[in-house]
Design an enzyme around this catalytic site. Structure first.
Site, PDB file in Angstrom:
ATOM      1  CG  LEU A  82       5.361  -5.360   9.891  1.00  0.00           C
ATOM      2  CD1 LEU A  82       5.570  -6.862  10.068  1.00  0.00           C
ATOM      3  CD2 LEU A  82       6.509  -4.574  10.496  1.00  0.00           C
ATOM      4  N   GLY A  91       8.472  -5.132   2.557  1.00  0.00           N
ATOM      5  CA  GLY A  91       8.632  -6.251   1.633  1.00  0.00           C
ATOM      6  C   GLY A  91       8.526  -5.826   0.177  1.00  0.00           C
ATOM      7  NE  ARG A 101       4.022 -14.427  -3.841  1.00  0.00           N
ATOM      8  CZ  ARG A 101       3.303 -14.890  -2.797  1.00  0.00           C
ATOM      9  NH1 ARG A 101       2.319 -15.755  -3.021  1.00  0.00           N
ATOM     10  NH2 ARG A 101       3.562 -14.501  -1.579  1.00  0.00           N
ATOM     11  CB  SER A 103       0.455  -7.104   7.056  1.00  0.00           C
ATOM     12  OG  SER A 103       1.628  -7.831   7.000  1.00  0.00           O
ATOM     13  NE  ARG A 149     -15.058  18.001 -20.123  1.00  0.00           N
ATOM     14  CZ  ARG A 149     -14.630  18.827 -21.074  1.00  0.00           C
ATOM     15  NH1 ARG A 149     -15.358  19.011 -22.164  1.00  0.00           N
ATOM     16  NH2 ARG A 149     -13.489  19.473 -20.931  1.00  0.00           N
ATOM     17  CB  ALA A 207     -33.096  20.040 -29.681  1.00  0.00           C
ATOM     18  CG  ASN A 221     -16.090  26.511 -24.636  1.00  0.00           C
ATOM     19  OD1 ASN A 221     -16.193  25.850 -25.675  1.00  0.00           O
ATOM     20  ND2 ASN A 221     -15.473  26.043 -23.565  1.00  0.00           N
ATOM     21  CB  SER A 264     -33.921  23.798 -32.403  1.00  0.00           C
ATOM     22  OG  SER A 264     -34.968  23.342 -31.585  1.00  0.00           O
ATOM     23  CB  ALA A 301     -34.951  27.287 -35.243  1.00  0.00           C
TER      24      ALA A 301
HETATM   25  C1  UD1 Z   1       3.928 -13.781   7.757  1.00  0.00           C
HETATM   26  C2  UD1 Z   1       4.071 -14.623   9.018  1.00  0.00           C
HETATM   27  C3  UD1 Z   1       3.174 -15.842   8.905  1.00  0.00           C
HETATM   28  C4  UD1 Z   1       1.741 -15.410   8.689  1.00  0.00           C
HETATM   29  C5  UD1 Z   1       1.636 -14.486   7.492  1.00  0.00           C
HETATM   30  C6  UD1 Z   1       0.254 -13.899   7.422  1.00  0.00           C
HETATM   31  C7  UD1 Z   1       6.369 -14.238   9.716  1.00  0.00           C
HETATM   32  C8  UD1 Z   1       7.730 -14.813   9.802  1.00  0.00           C
HETATM   33  N1  UD1 Z   1       5.447 -15.012   9.155  1.00  0.00           N
HETATM   34  O1  UD1 Z   1       4.392 -14.588   6.692  1.00  0.00           O
HETATM   35  O2  UD1 Z   1       3.274 -16.625  10.075  1.00  0.00           O
HETATM   36  O3  UD1 Z   1       0.916 -16.538   8.489  1.00  0.00           O
HETATM   37  O4  UD1 Z   1       2.576 -13.399   7.609  1.00  0.00           O
HETATM   38  O5  UD1 Z   1       0.114 -13.150   6.250  1.00  0.00           O
HETATM   39  O6  UD1 Z   1       6.154 -13.127  10.161  1.00  0.00           O
HETATM   40  N2  UD1 Z   1       7.931  -7.338   5.848  1.00  0.00           N
HETATM   41  C9  UD1 Z   1       8.808  -6.341   6.210  1.00  0.00           C
HETATM   42  N3  UD1 Z   1      10.128  -6.638   6.294  1.00  0.00           N
HETATM   43  C10 UD1 Z   1      10.601  -7.868   6.029  1.00  0.00           C
HETATM   44  C11 UD1 Z   1       9.702  -8.892   5.661  1.00  0.00           C
HETATM   45  C12 UD1 Z   1       8.358  -8.584   5.586  1.00  0.00           C
HETATM   46  O7  UD1 Z   1       8.410  -5.205   6.450  1.00  0.00           O
HETATM   47  O8  UD1 Z   1      11.801  -8.065   6.119  1.00  0.00           O
HETATM   48  C13 UD1 Z   1       6.512  -7.008   5.744  1.00  0.00           C
HETATM   49  C14 UD1 Z   1       5.931  -7.306   4.380  1.00  0.00           C
HETATM   50  O9  UD1 Z   1       6.046  -6.171   3.542  1.00  0.00           O
HETATM   51  C15 UD1 Z   1       4.489  -7.636   4.715  1.00  0.00           C
HETATM   52  C16 UD1 Z   1       4.560  -8.245   6.100  1.00  0.00           C
HETATM   53  O10 UD1 Z   1       5.805  -7.842   6.643  1.00  0.00           O
HETATM   54  O11 UD1 Z   1       3.711  -6.467   4.785  1.00  0.00           O
HETATM   55  C17 UD1 Z   1       4.480  -9.768   6.076  1.00  0.00           C
HETATM   56  O12 UD1 Z   1       5.577 -10.230   5.330  1.00  0.00           O
HETATM   57  P1  UD1 Z   1       5.483 -11.497   4.388  1.00  0.00           P
HETATM   58  O13 UD1 Z   1       6.783 -11.732   3.749  1.00  0.00           O
HETATM   59  O14 UD1 Z   1       4.304 -11.386   3.521  1.00  0.00           O
HETATM   60  O15 UD1 Z   1       5.248 -12.600   5.499  1.00  0.00           O
HETATM   61  P2  UD1 Z   1       4.823 -14.071   5.220  1.00  0.00           P
HETATM   62  O16 UD1 Z   1       6.008 -14.841   4.821  1.00  0.00           O
HETATM   63  O17 UD1 Z   1       3.646 -14.095   4.352  1.00  0.00           O
END
Ligand code: UD1
Ligand code: CA
Length: 481
Positions: free
Chosen positions: A14, A17, A21, A110, A342, A389, A395, A414, A432
């Site tokens: 996944l 996201g 932050r 993730s 280098r 030295a 070059n 040197s 030298a």
């Molecule tokens: C999620 C879990 C939570 C767990 C935590 C662990 C869910 C609902 N919750 O929460 O229980 O404790 O991970 O870290 O799954 N992502 C997508 N598409 C989306 C949303 C997220 O690909 O629509 C991806 C994000 O990029 C990330 C991962 O899924 O890599 C987790 O998403 P994130 O929003 O961080 O989940 P949490 O709310 O932290």
């Protein structure tokens, strides 16, 4: 019993996201630790499982993330997430991209949790299959579970479901077993279950975690396997966590080398990237940074305060307080202190680059030395030669770079300047201070300097009254008396 062809393994990563932050123009999963982006680490562990299908779900900064994935792991199937938010929707769309007849296990990882390792995932998969479960997840006990999903269990510890923090009651928030976000599912069960999940929750998202209670309700077995190694599930959400997870990964890499017989004096100031190899009985001193495809053979000494990038250090070589990029340090050769090597430089066996030397594309033959205060660029030096030295290889004529050749058994005096293109043939010497503009024949002595002569009384004449003139006058008196 032979496995049905439709059994097998798929991995879904996944990565859709936003990573708000991080406050970064670079997508979160492309931030590096130990020389690889977060998503590369996850792709590496996915690849180590031998899955038939690896899929990555993208959305935010789709092009950049997809390109980085394609470069590192070209067989990965890129899946685009639509506007429905949530981990459940992301996985649902990945499953739709799998072949219809695939009915094996699906591991979900993730893209921002890079410390999960092969052995833990294999253990999770093996347990999942052995217990005939439809869903198995990795959990951990956290003193401070803030922000994470909680594992709901009955009094007799049977798993009941997962509740997200934002949807949890005060009592549920006190649960310290958290969802690590790493799962194994049965494909068909998960796909059917996700089709029934809505976005009716505090975040308006389709939660993957809702699958737990649903699968249980329809009679499927679900469990969370708790790990005591909480780093395995650590996610990166901001720059502080990026540094924490990066330091922990480094600690693990250092430990792995120590277990393989490398002495690493100070793990806290030694940074070793994921692709580096080091032979047994090599000593790594404090303040050492080993990057990229660096490989160090056995019985070498590297450090203190040394950076090696894509560099090969051969058996028994010694590199101290220096920076080396894309070079080969020969067997038993030594570099430093305080030198800068280098790209394209190759040091022969038992050769030496001493203190305050810059070398670029310099081939230094076996047992040859550049001991002090030199620049050697675009040069080939034969065997058993010495560069005096302060010698500079000129070059660059302001427009083009030219090659210099120094033969075997040559003694460059040197403070020479070797003006390229020029060849100093075998067995010759230069005096030298020579500016070598013409090829030096084998076995000859080259002197490019004017004979020394003295103009008597020049100081008294041209600098009367100066401190030098007074000193000269005193010297004259002493000589007379
Ligand atoms: C999620 C879990 C939570 C767990 C935590 C662990 C869910 C609902 N919750 O929460 O229980 O404790 O991970 O870290 O799954 N992502 C997508 N598409 C989306 C949303 C997220 O690909 O629509 C991806 C994000 O990029 C990330 C991962 O899924 O890599 C987790 O998403 P994130 O929003 O961080 O989940 P949490 O709310 O932290
Ligand atoms: Ca997260």
């Amino acid at each position: 019993m032979s496995q049905r062809p439709s059994d097998g393994l798929a991995v879904v990563i996944l990565a859709a996201g936003q990573g708000t932050r991080m406050k970064s123009s670079l997508p979160k999963v492309l931030h590096p630790i130990a020389g690889r982006s977060l998503i590369q680490h996850v792709l590496d562990v996915a690849g180590s499982l031998g899955a038939e299908h690896v899929l990555a779900v993208v959305r935010h900064e789709r092009e950049r993330v997809a390109q980085a994935i394609a470069e590192h792991a070209p067989d990965t199937i890129i899946v685009d997430q639509d506007e429905v938010p949530g981990t459940g929707r992301a996985v649902e769309q990945a499953l739709q991209a799998l072949p219809d007849d695939f009915d094996g296990s699906v591991v979900v990882l993730s893209g921002d949790a890079p410390l999960i390792d092969h052995d833990t995932l294999q253990m999770l998969i093996d347990g999942h299959l052995a217990e005939g479960r439809k869903m198995t997840l990795l959990s951990a006990l956290f003193d401070d579970p803030t922000g994470l999903g909680r594992i709901l269990r009955s009094d007799d510890q049977r798993m009941l479901g997962i509740v997200e923090e934002k949807d949890a009651t005060d009592e549920e928030r006190r649960i310290t077993e958290v969802n690590g976000g790493i799962y194994v599912f049965h494909r068909r069960t998960l796909q059917d279950t996700l089709a029934t999940i809505d976005t009716n929750n505090a975040q308006g998202e389709k939660y993957l975690t809702d699958a737990a209670a649903r699968i249980l309700a329809s009679g499927g077995a679900v469990d969370a396997v708790a790990t005591t190694d909480t780093w395995l599930i650590a996610g990166v959400n901001d720059r502080a966590q990026l540094a924490d997870v990066g330091r922990e990964l480094n600690r693990r890499i250092v430990r792995k080398h120590q277990q393989a017989g490398v002495t690493i004096q100070d793990p806290s100031t030694t940074w070793i990237e994921a692709g580096v190899s080091i032979g047994a009985d090599t000593l790594i001193l404090p303040g050492t940074y080993l990057h990229g495809a660096t490989s160090i053979a056995s019985n070498a000494i590297v450090g203190p305060d040394t950076t090696l990038v894509d560099t090969e250090v051969r058996e028994g070589a010694h590199v101290r307080r220096s920076e080396v990029h894309l070079a080969v340090i020969g067997e038993g050769a030594s570099v430093g202190p305080f030198s800068y090597i280098r790209p394209g430089t190759e040091l022969g066996e038992s050769s030496k680059i001493g203190a305050f030397v810059e070398a670029k594309n310099a081939k230094i033959g076996d047992a040859s030395k550049v001991p002090h205060l030199s620049y050697v660029g675009d040069v080939t030096v034969g065997t058993d030669s010495n560069i005096g030295a302060g010698t500079i290889v000129a070059n660059y004529d302001g427009v083009k770079k030219h090659e210099t050749v120094v033969g075997d058994g040559v003694r460059i005096g040197s403070k020479n300047v070797l003006v390229a293109p020029v060849t100093v043939h075998d067995g010759s010497y230069t005096a030298a201070g020579t500016v070598v503009r013409k090829d030096v024949p084998a076995g000859s002595l080259s002197m490019g300097v004017l004979p020394q002569r003295h103009i008597e009384g020049w100081v008294a004449d041209k600098r009367p009254g100066s401190s030098s003139a007074k000193a000269a006058e005193r010297a004259g008196e002493t000589q007379e008396s």
